[in-house]
Write a protein that holds these residues in place. Structure first.
Motif, mmCIF file in Angstrom:
data_model
loop_
_atom_site.group_PDB
_atom_site.id
_atom_site.type_symbol
_atom_site.label_atom_id
_atom_site.label_comp_id
_atom_site.label_asym_id
_atom_site.label_seq_id
_atom_site.Cartn_x
_atom_site.Cartn_y
_atom_site.Cartn_z
ATOM 1 N N LEU A 191 0.831 -1.204 0.000
ATOM 2 C CA LEU A 191 0.000 0.000 0.000
ATOM 3 C C LEU A 191 0.867 1.256 0.000
ATOM 4 C CD1 LEU A 191 -2.835 -0.943 2.523
ATOM 5 C CD2 LEU A 191 -3.033 -0.697 0.054
ATOM 6 N N VAL A 192 0.574 2.176 -0.922
ATOM 7 C CA VAL A 192 1.255 3.471 -0.950
ATOM 8 C C VAL A 192 0.209 4.580 -1.018
ATOM 9 C CG1 VAL A 192 3.384 2.642 -2.037
ATOM 10 C CG2 VAL A 192 1.474 3.379 -3.484
ATOM 11 N N ALA A 193 0.586 5.756 -0.521
ATOM 12 C CA ALA A 193 -0.326 6.901 -0.524
ATOM 13 C C ALA A 193 -0.460 7.448 -1.939
ATOM 14 C CB ALA A 193 0.201 7.981 0.418
ATOM 15 N N LEU A 194 -1.688 7.621 -2.354
ATOM 16 C CA LEU A 194 -1.943 8.140 -3.699
ATOM 17 C C LEU A 194 -2.737 9.435 -3.576
ATOM 18 C CD1 LEU A 194 -1.412 7.432 -6.654
ATOM 19 C CD2 LEU A 194 -3.664 6.364 -6.736
ATOM 20 N N GLN A 195 -2.045 10.539 -3.684
ATOM 21 C CA GLN A 195 -2.689 11.851 -3.645
ATOM 22 C C GLN A 195 -2.468 12.514 -5.004
ATOM 23 O OE1 GLN A 195 -4.767 13.500 -2.106
ATOM 24 N NE2 GLN A 195 -4.492 15.534 -2.953
ATOM 25 N N PRO A 196 -3.455 12.384 -5.917
ATOM 26 C CA PRO A 196 -3.296 13.022 -7.222
ATOM 27 C C PRO A 196 -3.199 14.536 -7.081
ATOM 28 C CG PRO A 196 -5.140 11.467 -7.208
ATOM 29 C CD PRO A 196 -4.747 11.683 -5.786
ATOM 30 N N VAL A 197 -2.413 15.146 -7.951
ATOM 31 C CA VAL A 197 -2.329 16.605 -8.026
ATOM 32 C C VAL A 197 -2.692 17.007 -9.447
ATOM 33 C CG1 VAL A 197 -0.843 18.626 -7.849
ATOM 34 C CG2 VAL A 197 -0.565 16.731 -6.237
ATOM 35 N N VAL A 198 -3.754 17.811 -9.576
ATOM 36 C CA VAL A 198 -4.249 18.220 -10.892
ATOM 37 C C VAL A 198 -4.361 19.732 -10.993
ATOM 38 C CG1 VAL A 198 -6.157 18.003 -12.555
ATOM 39 C CG2 VAL A 198 -5.519 16.047 -11.132
ATOM 40 N N VAL A 199 -4.817 20.363 -9.887
ATOM 41 C CA VAL A 199 -5.064 21.804 -9.884
ATOM 42 C C VAL A 199 -4.347 22.436 -8.703
ATOM 43 C CG1 VAL A 199 -7.304 21.514 -11.005
ATOM 44 C CG2 VAL A 199 -7.180 21.565 -8.498
ATOM 45 N N ALA A 200 -4.242 23.759 -8.742
ATOM 46 C CA ALA A 200 -3.565 24.469 -7.648
ATOM 47 C C ALA A 200 -4.535 24.915 -6.565
ATOM 48 C CB ALA A 200 -2.812 25.676 -8.200
ATOM 49 N N ASP A 201 -5.772 25.257 -6.966
ATOM 50 C CA ASP A 201 -6.715 25.808 -5.998
ATOM 51 C C ASP A 201 -8.124 25.712 -6.570
ATOM 52 O OD1 ASP A 201 -6.794 27.856 -7.949
ATOM 53 O OD2 ASP A 201 -5.232 28.980 -6.905
#
Length: 980
Positions: A149-159
């Protein structure tokens, strides 16, 4: 901690540029992260550069998706891993295969599946769990998957603001309304970088997940060399010294071919250039280009080598270009010098129908793994953005047009809807929209190209990198430009026709002989250049006449000053005036006279800027070229540029130049540099123009047929038919027993081809010719229908265009007969008949066609009349009081003339109003030009093809007449008798 970061290269999905993405990461205290754009690796190299300069550890990867479905994320452990990911994506792109549920077994990559994935995992495979999915772990035995298991925090936008932009991008991508996009179509509004410690806090109860994530990232090292490293193929012969030896040998052989056995100046220049080429490691680049040229020459292809590469005497000796740098005093430093910031390249033009074969040779010669076409990145721009935003907002077309059309009422641009559109516009402007293909760039790599990019397969059909020429330069690639143009097609086809019909072999590369030919130069001086590359437009023909251009050097200058920047700056007007009155030129300094005498005191070329910097201010060629580029806005740094400016003044002073004169010299240099055009470019265009003009002068019929068969040039097709008739050719309508697909020539008789007939399908063009070649001419309409199996609609087109006139029957008779044969809409079998059964004959009244009816058929099916001219169709017999050939005798007078519209050009005056320049033929078939000023011209004066009655004053500019139009009206033509 961030394994799934997206940039704008996740097209119509991610919102942050690479630069902003890195800035946001720094603000959140992030020390390492993985860029994983969707189904591409366009930004990986740029991402690594940005991260290195900001102290962040970059990790490369790709997110693999099928539509909205996340399949898995690939994370590269090193450059070998990045290559594996690129290779995997490339194979599916090139073979147009759908991505599988599970990728191949990677050796240097980690694979992260979404948490919902149920299949067994390999050693290098993990499950990514988002913080909003953590509740699914509650109360479960995690022993089997704890290490996976690994942390999956997608980043798509800034705000939040960018999340709204993301929604617009998704709606545009899906071509739907904003209100109809589903949650599955978009990211979550929490898919952002989090403040320091926030992400760790989300996983606080599952520390092992954070440990697994850190461990995975720590194992990844993008072991690419930092800085720009030359990535092109390193050698041609296998060693750097071997390349130099071969290049020198080829250059010396070419030196003798170009200059003879004893030419000290050329030998000195070649030796100087060879040293720079070797020192800067460009031998391989020259040899590969020579290899391509040598192959295509052996195949009988024609090429033009242009661009700054034509400044190289070595390139001239290698026959890469036909421009002689010694003759034109061109500076090699303009092409290659030790301080040049962007790599140079050769621009090699081929005929439009041969370039694909040249590109395929390069791929075969240097290997598919090491060769690719260069890509481009199109962006959201200007009015198209407003249109796209308006569509997804559900606005009606009329309202969208009101926002985008400058001629519409602008009152509604103050309403809230438009303000909202403009707010999104500002965010979206210049964002990447889609990947495309460069006009002609090719990369030839030492290593497999997939170390640096995955490859696409656009409609062009050859593998293409996922970034553009600017990124290629930064990474370390020097491109080869293999371009195409129709002008070379004209030359190639004309030479073939001359060989076929006149049994004469023409050497179009004997350009120096053409330049001295008085007959060719007479055509040039009179502007008789229709069909000739770069010198056939109305503006260019006017300029040739005004300059009385009858030599190569004047043509080179004309090819430069015709360009918009030079013309608008006033340099063109000054050049023409000084050309005719050289005695009035006042030079600032003897050096200016010495260096600019050829161009009559006017700086015409980029090389002129270099000349003045060298000879007036004593700078070396390298510094002079850097200064020139800086004045064009291409300096590496403002500080470096300012130092060179200071050097210009200091060295001028050291040479004893007066400061006031130096100030004025600098003012002229600086004001011109932004408009300047390479003399080597102009010279290349002039060489090709002479080749075309030679063919037009001595083989006019073959040349004009070649122009028609290569889809013309500046003008409409009918004008080239008009030019063909002026050669004395008898131009015939298409005929099923004589015509080919394209225009064909047989002595004085020329048959138009089937390809020009509107509505005739390619299948029948080919079948008509194949059957005729196999079994002979068609005897009559019935024989034609039976042998080809053609249908009613296509046969009617051929009858109406006159292609069955050989039968001796009128079109009306043929149309009656074709309905008798095919009126029941059942096609007869095209196979041979066992017995010939004659059709029943019916006696009908005589059905005749008129020339007027034929002309209307031709306008409909060919786009122009051949049987009658447009003048013959006028209701009036009036043709004006004057003709084009004697306009100069009426300068200052108001005249009436009837002209057949050829073309127009719209320009804007300084106060923003429109004015027009028109080109017409008079009743004798000669050209004349008109000027339409805003105060005497309606908003849209031209009404398309046809004849116009023109009232205006004849004016003259350096011996060239034109008409300043006061009144202007399109004349009525006789109606179509079939419609009346």
């Amino acid at each position: 901690m961030y394994l799934n970061v997206h940039s704008q290269y996740s097209l119509r999905f991610g919102t942050m540029s690479i630069a902003k993405l890195v800035d946001e990461a720094m603000a959140c205290g992030i020390t390492q992260m993985a860029l994983t754009d969707i189904n591409n690796s366009s930004g990986i190299m740029e991402f690594m550069r940005a991260c290195h300069s900001s102290g962040i550890k970059p990790v490369g990867g790709i997110e693999f998706r099928r539509g909205n479905t996340l399949c898995y994320i690939g994370i590269a452990q090193n450059r070998e891993g990045m290559k594996e990911l690129n290779d995997f994506l490339t194979s599916h792109n090139l073979e147009k295969k759908e991505l599988p549920d599970q990728p191949i077994a990677f050796r240097h990559c980690f694979v992260i599946y979404p948490f919902s994935y149920q299949q067994p995992l390999r050693d290098n495979e993990y499950l990514g769990i988002c913080f909003h999915e953590l509740h699914q772990l509650y109360g479960k035995d995690l022993s089997l998957i704890k290490n996976k298991l690994v942390a999956l925090q997608p980043v798509v936008v800034a705000d939040k603001l960018e999340y709204r932009l993301h929604e617009y991008l998704r709606a545009i991508h899906l071509n739907t309304l904003l209100t109809k996009t589903l949650a599955a179509d978009k990211c979550r509004n929490t898919d952002t970088f989090m403040p320091p410690g926030a992400l760790e806090a989300k996983y606080g109860k599952y520390q092992f997940i954070l440990d697994n994530t850190r461990s995975l990232l720590h194992q990844c090292v993008m072991d690419y060399p930092k800085g720009r490293v030359k990535l092109n193929r390193k050698t041609f012969t296998g060693s750097r010294e071997g390349d130099y030896t071969l290049l020198r040998q080829l250059a010396m052989e070419g030196l003798e071919y170009r200059y003879g056995k004893h030419h000290p100046a050329a030998l000195k220049k070649v030796n100087e250039e060879l040293k720079v080429i070797y020192d800067l490691d460009f031998c391989t680049y020259f040899l590969i280009t020579k290899d391509i040229i040598q192959h295509t020459q052996a195949k009988g292809y024609y090429h033009v080598g242009r661009g700054s590469g034509a400044n190289s005497t070595v390139a001239y000796c290698l026959r890469i270009t036909d421009v002689d740098p010694l003759e034109l005093d061109l500076y090699f430093e303009r092409f290659l010098n030790s301080q040049r910031t962007s790599p140079p390249d050769f621009d090699i033009d081929y005929s439009w129908d041969e370039r694909d074969a040249v590109q395929q040779y390069i791929f075969n010669r240097f290997g598919a793994a090491h060769t690719a076409l260069l890509g481009t990145m199109t962006t959201f721009k200007d009015r198209s953005i407003i249109r796209e935003i308006g569509k997804v907002m559900g606005l009606p077309e009329a309202e969208i047009k009101g926002f985008t059309d400058p001629t519409q009422d602008t009152a509604n641009r103050n309403n809230p809807t438009f303000q909202k559109i403009m707010a999104v516009y500002k965010l979206m402007n210049d964002m990447p929209n889609q990947r495309s293909i460069h006009a002609g760039g090719i990369l030839i790599s030492e290593e497999p190209i997939t170390y640096y990019t995955a490859l696409d397969l656009p409609p062009k059909g050859l593998p293409t990198v996922q970034w553009d020429m600017y990124e290629a330069e930064k990474i370390g690639y020097d491109k080869y430009d293999i371009l195409s143009q129709r002008g070379i097609g004209h030359i190639k086809e004309a030479v073939r026709l001359i060989a076929q019909h006149q049994h004469t072999k023409v050497d179009v590369h004997d350009v120096k002989r053409f330049m001295k030919d008085p007959e060719i130069n007479r055509h040039l001086q009179s502007g008789n250049t229709i069909g000739c590359f770069y010198i056939e437009s109305p503006a260019m023909r006017q300029l040739l006449c005004k300059l009385r251009c009858n030599n190569y050097l004047t043509l080179v200058a004309a090819s430069s000053i015709i360009r918009p920047g030079v013309a608008q700056s006033g340099m063109m007007k000054a050049y023409i005036q000084n050309f005719h009155h050289p005695e009035n030129i006042q030079y600032l300094h003897p050096v200016m006279e010495e260096q600019l005498k050829e161009t009559f005191g006017v700086m015409v070329y980029q090389e002129d800027v270099i000349k003045i910097c060298i000879h007036y201010a004593g700078m070396d060629g390298t510094d002079a070229d850097i200064l020139r580029r800086g004045m064009s806005g291409k300096y590496r740094s403002k500080m470096e540029f300012d130092k060179l400016v200071e050097k210009f003044f200091q060295q001028a002073k050291a040479l004893g130049r007066e400061e006031s004169i130096t100030q004025e010299v600098w003012r002229q240099v600086a004001s011109f540099a932004g408009y300047s055009f390479s003399k080597a470019h102009s010279a290349s265009f002039a060489v090709e123009s002479y080749q075309s003009l030679f063919l037009k002068t001595y083989y006019p019929r073959e040349f004009m047929v070649a122009v028609l068969n290569n889809y013309g040039g500046f003008y409409a097709r009918w004008l080239y038919v008009h030019e063909l008739r002026k050669t004395g050719a008898s131009v015939q309508l298409p005929c099923i027993n004589q015509s080919q697909t394209v225009v064909s020539i047989n002595g004085d008789v020329v048959y138009l081809g089937f390809i020009g007939i509107l509505g005739l399908e390619t299948e029948w063009m080919d079948r008509i010719i194949q059957e005729r070649n196999k079994n002979g001419h068609y005897a009559n309409l019935e024989d034609f229908i039976k042998r080809t199996g053609i249908g009613l609609e296509q046969t009617i087109i051929l009858i109406r265009v006159g292609a069955l006139r050989f039968t001796g029957l009128s079109k009306k008779q043929l149309l009656w007969d074709v309905h008798k044969f095919l009126g029941n809409k059942v096609k007869p079998a095209s196979s041979p008949e066992l017995f010939q059964v004659a059709a029943k004959l019916y006696h009908l009244p005589e059905l005749l066609n008129t020339k007027l009816e034929d002309a209307y058929h031709e306008i409909e099916l060919l786009g122009f009349p051949l049987t009658l001219s447009m003048f013959n169709l006028l209701k009036t017999s009036y043709r004006g009081d004057v003709r084009a050939h004697n306009l100069l005798a009426h300068v200052g007078q108001v005249v009436k003339i009837v002209g057949l519209y050829v073309c127009e050009k719209t320009v804007h005056t300084k106060n923003g109003k429109k004015m027009w320049f028109g080109t017409f033929l008079d009743a004798d078939g000669n050209f004349f030009d008109t000027t339409h000023f805003p105060n005497t011209t309606p908003a849209y004066p031209f009404r398309g093809m046809g004849c116009y009655l023109i009232l205006g004053k004849v004016v003259e500019d350096v011996g060239f007449p034109s008409i300043e139009v006061a009144r202007f009206a399109k004349l009525e033509i006789v109606g179509n008798p079939v419609m009346e």
